[in-house]
Write a protein that holds these residues in place. Sequence first.
Motif, mmCIF file in Angstrom:
data_model
loop_
_atom_site.group_PDB
_atom_site.id
_atom_site.type_symbol
_atom_site.label_atom_id
_atom_site.label_comp_id
_atom_site.label_asym_id
_atom_site.label_seq_id
_atom_site.Cartn_x
_atom_site.Cartn_y
_atom_site.Cartn_z
ATOM 1 N N ARG A 1 -75.569 -47.277 0.759
ATOM 2 C CA ARG A 1 -76.114 -48.607 1.067
ATOM 3 C C ARG A 1 -74.986 -49.628 1.014
ATOM 4 O O ARG A 1 -73.954 -49.397 0.404
ATOM 5 N N ALA A 2 -75.225 -50.753 1.658
ATOM 6 C CA ALA A 2 -74.233 -51.836 1.666
ATOM 7 C C ALA A 2 -74.978 -53.171 1.679
ATOM 8 O O ALA A 2 -76.177 -53.218 1.928
ATOM 9 N N THR B 1 -76.318 -47.633 4.902
ATOM 10 C CA THR B 1 -75.074 -47.615 5.672
ATOM 11 C C THR B 1 -75.158 -46.727 6.894
ATOM 12 O O THR B 1 -74.285 -46.766 7.740
ATOM 13 N N ARG C 1 -77.537 -54.298 11.728
ATOM 14 C CA ARG C 1 -77.506 -54.993 10.451
ATOM 15 C C ARG C 1 -77.761 -56.408 10.690
ATOM 16 O O ARG C 1 -77.754 -57.363 10.616
#
Length: 133
Positions: free
Chosen positions: A57-58, A126, A133
């Motif tokens: 994840r980001a 991610t 995004r």
Amino acid sequence: MKILGFVLNVIWLLFCGIWMALGYVVAGILCCVLIVTIPFGIAAFRIAGYVLWPFGRATVEKPGAGAPSFVGNVVWLIFAGWWLAIGHIVTSVPLFLSVIGIPFGWANLKMIPISLMPLGRAVVPTDQKFGAR
């Protein structure tokens, strides 16, 4: 890559994820006790989930997060953000002292910006395409 992410998350959870997530949960509870700061508490709980299981994840900036997020981030920075950033630094030191922990120490230091300025950010997987995004 999914198995590697799982293994990295389990190692992260055992060595520093649970402790840092507890710090964010405490900050979130304190913020939710005061009615005015509930948005800060929600942000703290969101980041606690990210800090608990970060690999795969980001965080990205939310489109449309403007002046209110900036003002909220300044308030957060003064009352809770710097404590959490210090927690990331203190937690990363023992990780850097071990060979296997060096990548986790770097990952811990990379979380400092979101601990200082959490509002106006979203946690995304991610594996999403960059444009999504």
